[in-house]
Motif scaffolding. Structure first.
Motif, PDB file in Angstrom:
ATOM      1  N   ASP A 197      12.076-164.395 -40.410  1.00  0.00           N
ATOM      2  CA  ASP A 197      11.510-164.853 -39.136  1.00  0.00           C
ATOM      3  C   ASP A 197      10.253-164.077 -38.794  1.00  0.00           C
ATOM      4  OD1 ASP A 197      13.738-166.530 -38.761  1.00  0.00           O
ATOM      5  OD2 ASP A 197      14.866-164.920 -37.801  1.00  0.00           O
ATOM      6  N   LEU A 198      10.194-162.826 -39.258  1.00  0.00           N
ATOM      7  CA  LEU A 198       9.105-161.930 -38.888  1.00  0.00           C
ATOM      8  C   LEU A 198       8.871-160.930 -40.016  1.00  0.00           C
ATOM      9  CD1 LEU A 198       7.222-161.013 -36.511  1.00  0.00           C
ATOM     10  CD2 LEU A 198       9.055-159.449 -35.842  1.00  0.00           C
ATOM     11  N   ILE A 199       7.597-160.733 -40.373  1.00  0.00           N
ATOM     12  CA  ILE A 199       7.243-159.760 -41.407  1.00  0.00           C
ATOM     13  C   ILE A 199       6.444-158.635 -40.769  1.00  0.00           C
ATOM     14  CG2 ILE A 199       6.008-159.354 -43.576  1.00  0.00           C
ATOM     15  CD1 ILE A 199       6.417-162.302 -44.255  1.00  0.00           C
ATOM     16  N   LEU A 200       6.919-157.400 -40.947  1.00  0.00           N
ATOM     17  CA  LEU A 200       6.205-156.224 -40.469  1.00  0.00           C
ATOM     18  C   LEU A 200       5.362-155.672 -41.612  1.00  0.00           C
ATOM     19  CD1 LEU A 200       9.077-154.415 -38.504  1.00  0.00           C
ATOM     20  CD2 LEU A 200       7.454-156.123 -37.668  1.00  0.00           C
ATOM     21  N   LEU A 201       4.068-155.590 -41.399  1.00  0.00           N
ATOM     22  CA  LEU A 201       3.128-155.117 -42.419  1.00  0.00           C
ATOM     23  C   LEU A 201       2.803-153.656 -42.148  1.00  0.00           C
ATOM     24  CD1 LEU A 201       0.710-158.195 -42.380  1.00  0.00           C
ATOM     25  CD2 LEU A 201       2.585-157.751 -43.982  1.00  0.00           C
ATOM     26  N   ASP A 202       3.325-152.784 -42.990  1.00  0.00           N
ATOM     27  CA  ASP A 202       3.163-151.343 -42.810  1.00  0.00           C
ATOM     28  C   ASP A 202       1.838-150.881 -43.401  1.00  0.00           C
ATOM     29  OD1 ASP A 202       3.606-148.635 -42.414  1.00  0.00           O
ATOM     30  OD2 ASP A 202       4.851-148.418 -44.200  1.00  0.00           O
ATOM     31  N   ASP A 203       1.028-150.229 -42.571  1.00  0.00           N
ATOM     32  CA  ASP A 203      -0.258-149.673 -43.006  1.00  0.00           C
ATOM     33  C   ASP A 203      -1.165-150.746 -43.601  1.00  0.00           C
ATOM     34  OD1 ASP A 203      -2.223-147.801 -43.396  1.00  0.00           O
ATOM     35  OD2 ASP A 203      -1.371-146.967 -45.233  1.00  0.00           O
ATOM     36  N   ALA A 204      -1.388-151.811 -42.828  1.00  0.00           N
ATOM     37  CA  ALA A 204      -2.144-152.944 -43.358  1.00  0.00           C
ATOM     38  C   ALA A 204      -3.368-153.295 -42.511  1.00  0.00           C
ATOM     39  CB  ALA A 204      -1.232-154.170 -43.465  1.00  0.00           C
ATOM     40  N   PHE A 205      -3.792-152.395 -41.628  1.00  0.00           N
ATOM     41  CA  PHE A 205      -4.915-152.737 -40.750  1.00  0.00           C
ATOM     42  C   PHE A 205      -6.204-152.925 -41.536  1.00  0.00           C
ATOM     43  CE2 PHE A 205      -7.987-152.144 -37.279  1.00  0.00           C
ATOM     44  CZ  PHE A 205      -7.421-152.975 -36.324  1.00  0.00           C
ATOM     45  N   GLN A 206      -6.360-152.178 -42.651  1.00  0.00           N
ATOM     46  CA  GLN A 206      -7.569-152.319 -43.472  1.00  0.00           C
ATOM     47  C   GLN A 206      -7.460-153.464 -44.474  1.00  0.00           C
ATOM     48  OE1 GLN A 206      -6.244-149.128 -42.908  1.00  0.00           O
ATOM     49  NE2 GLN A 206      -7.778-148.883 -41.325  1.00  0.00           N
ATOM     50  N   HIS A 207      -6.260-154.064 -44.576  1.00  0.00           N
ATOM     51  CA  HIS A 207      -6.069-155.119 -45.565  1.00  0.00           C
ATOM     52  C   HIS A 207      -6.546-156.446 -44.969  1.00  0.00           C
ATOM     53  CE1 HIS A 207      -4.216-156.327 -49.410  1.00  0.00           C
ATOM     54  NE2 HIS A 207      -3.938-157.459 -48.796  1.00  0.00           N
ATOM     55  N   ARG A 208      -7.859-156.675 -45.019  1.00  0.00           N
ATOM     56  CA  ARG A 208      -8.472-157.810 -44.326  1.00  0.00           C
ATOM     57  C   ARG A 208      -8.120-159.160 -44.943  1.00  0.00           C
ATOM     58  NH1 ARG A 208     -12.961-156.850 -41.065  1.00  0.00           N
ATOM     59  NH2 ARG A 208     -12.600-159.051 -40.529  1.00  0.00           N
ATOM     60  N   ARG A 209      -7.479-159.170 -46.100  1.00  0.00           N
ATOM     61  CA  ARG A 209      -7.130-160.446 -46.727  1.00  0.00           C
ATOM     62  C   ARG A 209      -6.025-161.173 -45.975  1.00  0.00           C
ATOM     63  NH1 ARG A 209      -6.056-159.946 -52.977  1.00  0.00           N
ATOM     64  NH2 ARG A 209      -5.776-162.194 -52.671  1.00  0.00           N
ATOM     65  N   VAL A 210      -5.336-160.465 -45.083  1.00  0.00           N
ATOM     66  CA  VAL A 210      -4.297-161.078 -44.260  1.00  0.00           C
ATOM     67  C   VAL A 210      -4.714-161.003 -42.799  1.00  0.00           C
ATOM     68  CG1 VAL A 210      -1.910-160.902 -43.447  1.00  0.00           C
ATOM     69  CG2 VAL A 210      -2.437-160.527 -45.866  1.00  0.00           C
ATOM     70  N   ILE A 211      -4.664-162.132 -42.108  1.00  0.00           N
ATOM     71  CA  ILE A 211      -4.897-162.160 -40.667  1.00  0.00           C
ATOM     72  C   ILE A 211      -3.533-162.134 -39.997  1.00  0.00           C
ATOM     73  CG2 ILE A 211      -5.863-163.432 -38.717  1.00  0.00           C
ATOM     74  CD1 ILE A 211      -7.836-164.715 -40.664  1.00  0.00           C
ATOM     75  N   ALA A 212      -3.172-160.985 -39.441  1.00  0.00           N
ATOM     76  CA  ALA A 212      -1.851-160.817 -38.839  1.00  0.00           C
ATOM     77  C   ALA A 212      -1.760-161.573 -37.520  1.00  0.00           C
ATOM     78  CB  ALA A 212      -1.561-159.339 -38.617  1.00  0.00           C
ATOM     79  N   SER A 213      -0.541-161.982 -37.184  1.00  0.00           N
ATOM     80  CA  SER A 213      -0.318-162.632 -35.897  1.00  0.00           C
ATOM     81  C   SER A 213      -0.528-161.653 -34.753  1.00  0.00           C
ATOM     82  CB  SER A 213       1.112-163.186 -35.824  1.00  0.00           C
ATOM     83  OG  SER A 213       1.428-163.978 -36.940  1.00  0.00           O
ATOM     84  N   PHE A 214      -0.210-160.380 -35.006  1.00  0.00           N
ATOM     85  CA  PHE A 214      -0.278-159.349 -33.970  1.00  0.00           C
ATOM     86  C   PHE A 214      -0.553-158.019 -34.661  1.00  0.00           C
ATOM     87  CE2 PHE A 214       1.489-156.309 -30.922  1.00  0.00           C
ATOM     88  CZ  PHE A 214       1.086-156.837 -29.698  1.00  0.00           C
ATOM     89  N   SER A 215      -1.505-157.245 -34.134  1.00  0.00           N
ATOM     90  CA  SER A 215      -1.885-155.984 -34.764  1.00  0.00           C
ATOM     91  C   SER A 215      -1.734-154.817 -33.797  1.00  0.00           C
ATOM     92  CB  SER A 215      -3.337-156.036 -35.256  1.00  0.00           C
ATOM     93  OG  SER A 215      -3.462-156.914 -36.356  1.00  0.00           O
ATOM     94  N   ILE A 216      -1.072-153.765 -34.282  1.00  0.00           N
ATOM     95  CA  ILE A 216      -0.878-152.533 -33.523  1.00  0.00           C
ATOM     96  C   ILE A 216      -1.671-151.430 -34.208  1.00  0.00           C
ATOM     97  CG2 ILE A 216       0.803-150.854 -32.675  1.00  0.00           C
ATOM     98  CD1 ILE A 216       2.946-153.059 -32.986  1.00  0.00           C
ATOM     99  N   LEU A 217      -2.635-150.872 -33.498  1.00  0.00           N
ATOM    100  CA  LEU A 217      -3.467-149.800 -34.033  1.00  0.00           C
ATOM    101  C   LEU A 217      -3.023-148.474 -33.428  1.00  0.00           C
ATOM    102  CD1 LEU A 217      -5.999-148.910 -35.664  1.00  0.00           C
ATOM    103  CD2 LEU A 217      -7.323-149.263 -33.572  1.00  0.00           C
ATOM    104  N   LEU A 218      -2.740-147.496 -34.280  1.00  0.00           N
ATOM    105  CA  LEU A 218      -2.292-146.186 -33.826  1.00  0.00           C
ATOM    106  C   LEU A 218      -3.433-145.169 -33.926  1.00  0.00           C
ATOM    107  CD1 LEU A 218       1.182-145.964 -35.640  1.00  0.00           C
ATOM    108  CD2 LEU A 218       0.612-147.126 -33.499  1.00  0.00           C
TER     109      LEU A 218
END
Length: 335
Positions: free
Chosen positions: A132-153
């Motif tokens: 239902d939901l995929i959590l992408l760990d450490d993927a903010f620089q991975h521009r090949r995927v446009i995430a539904s929601f992004s959390i920047l730490l």
């Protein structure tokens, strides 16, 4: 130290130009980015290590797993395997990497996988697991995927606006890329951070009008855990403790232990360090070895008197509810 920084400045300039060019080519569509039917939540940062990404992923898993079929997809930094690997009961830390291994050990009921190509990994998850939901760990620089929601730490005391590119500083991406985040979380804050101080930090970050800025602190587990059981942290006050760390910034842990009145002999190693046979032999000569949960995944079964101290994010004010409600809104099917 200042001379070393000056020597690194030309390298940092070249690195920065490459980073900005890459982002520009994604922004104008020369480099293609992919979207997916399955909602995705990206957790990442602009710097190298030390912002609490893994505890944030674990926070999300803990709070979302009851209502969602969750999969966690990571690059698996430092692993000795290649390509796609799905975590199974017999999968080793060398195959997964320490952080995915830690997450799977703690949450064996969810799907955990690693793939340096996040797009490829998401497609396999959609075809084989249908989460239902995929959590992408450490993927903010991975521009090949446009995430539904992004959390920047970004870590309190080391905010990205105050940082510089590698190798002079710790930035691995341009500060302006923060605009792509839906939520910016300032981590490792003092638990008593006042509203006025929070406002000053928000002004320093200069978020867009639609961006949320939240604040969290890291809370250490009051219990020390290991294969032989667990006991209160306070029991370490009268023991000879060797602290082994292979993390980006052990400073907060050292400060916490000192405040708790626990003296340690600290043996520091680099982030994601895979310990050698000679290092293991050294640790086994010690009366008691304390380590982080991440390092424990690489040391368990190899060191006798081994224990770890866990950590978790605790949001200030109503940050927890705000974050979870925002994720729910952005990841609704069909949004």
């Amino acid at each position: 130290m200042e001379q070393i920084r000056k020597l690194g400045f030309p390298i940092a300039m070249v690195y920065g130009l490459v980073v900005r060019l890459r982002n520009y080519l994604y922004d104008i569509g020369i480099f293609k980015a992919n979207t997916f039917e399955t909602p995705t939540v990206c957790v990442g940062n602009l710097s190298v290590g030390g912002t609490g990404k893994t505890p944030m992923v674990e926070f999300l898993v803990s709070n979302l797993k009851e209502t969602n079929k969750i999969a966690v997809l990571s690059r698996g930094y430092g692993r000795k395997s290649k390509g796609w690997v799905l975590a199974e009961p017999n999968t080793s830390v060398e195959e997964l990497g320490d952080e995915p291994f830690q997450i799977f050990s703690k949450f064996p009921q969810i799907t955990v996988a690693v793939d340096a190509d996040r797009s490829h990994g998401i497609r396999i998850l959609e075809d084989t697991v249908s989460p239902d939901l995929i959590l992408l760990d450490d993927a903010f620089q991975h521009r090949r995927v446009i995430a539904s929601f992004s959390i920047l730490l970004t870590a309190y005391g080391s905010l990205y606006p105050d940082d510089q590119y590698l190798p002079v500083g710790n930035l691995r991406d341009h500060k302006n890329e923060a605009r792509r985040a839906d939520v910016i979380v300032v981590t490792k804050c003092p638990a008593n951070l006042e509203t006025m101080q929070q406002t000053k930090i928000k002004n320093r970050l200069k978020p867009n009008k639609n961006q949320l800025v939240l604040f969290s602190t890291l809370v250490y587990d009051p219990m020390v855990k290991g294969l032989e059981g667990q006991f209160p942290l306070t029991a370490l006050k009268d023991k000879k403790v060797v602290l082994v760390t292979g993390i980006a910034n052990p400073g907060p842990l050292l400060y916490f232990l000192a405040e708790a009145g626990i003296a340690v002999e600290h043996l520091p190693y680099g982030d994601h360090h895979f310990f050698t046979a000679s290092e293991i032999e050294l640790f086994n000569t010690k009366d008691l070895v304390l380590t982080t949960e991440k390092d424990y995944s690489r040391l368990q079964g190899r060191v006798g008197k081994l224990y770890f101290l866990g950590i978790k994010h605790q949001f200030l004010s109503d940050g927890k509810a705000v974050l979870l409600n925002s994720i729910s809104t952005f990841t609704k099917p069909g949004r």
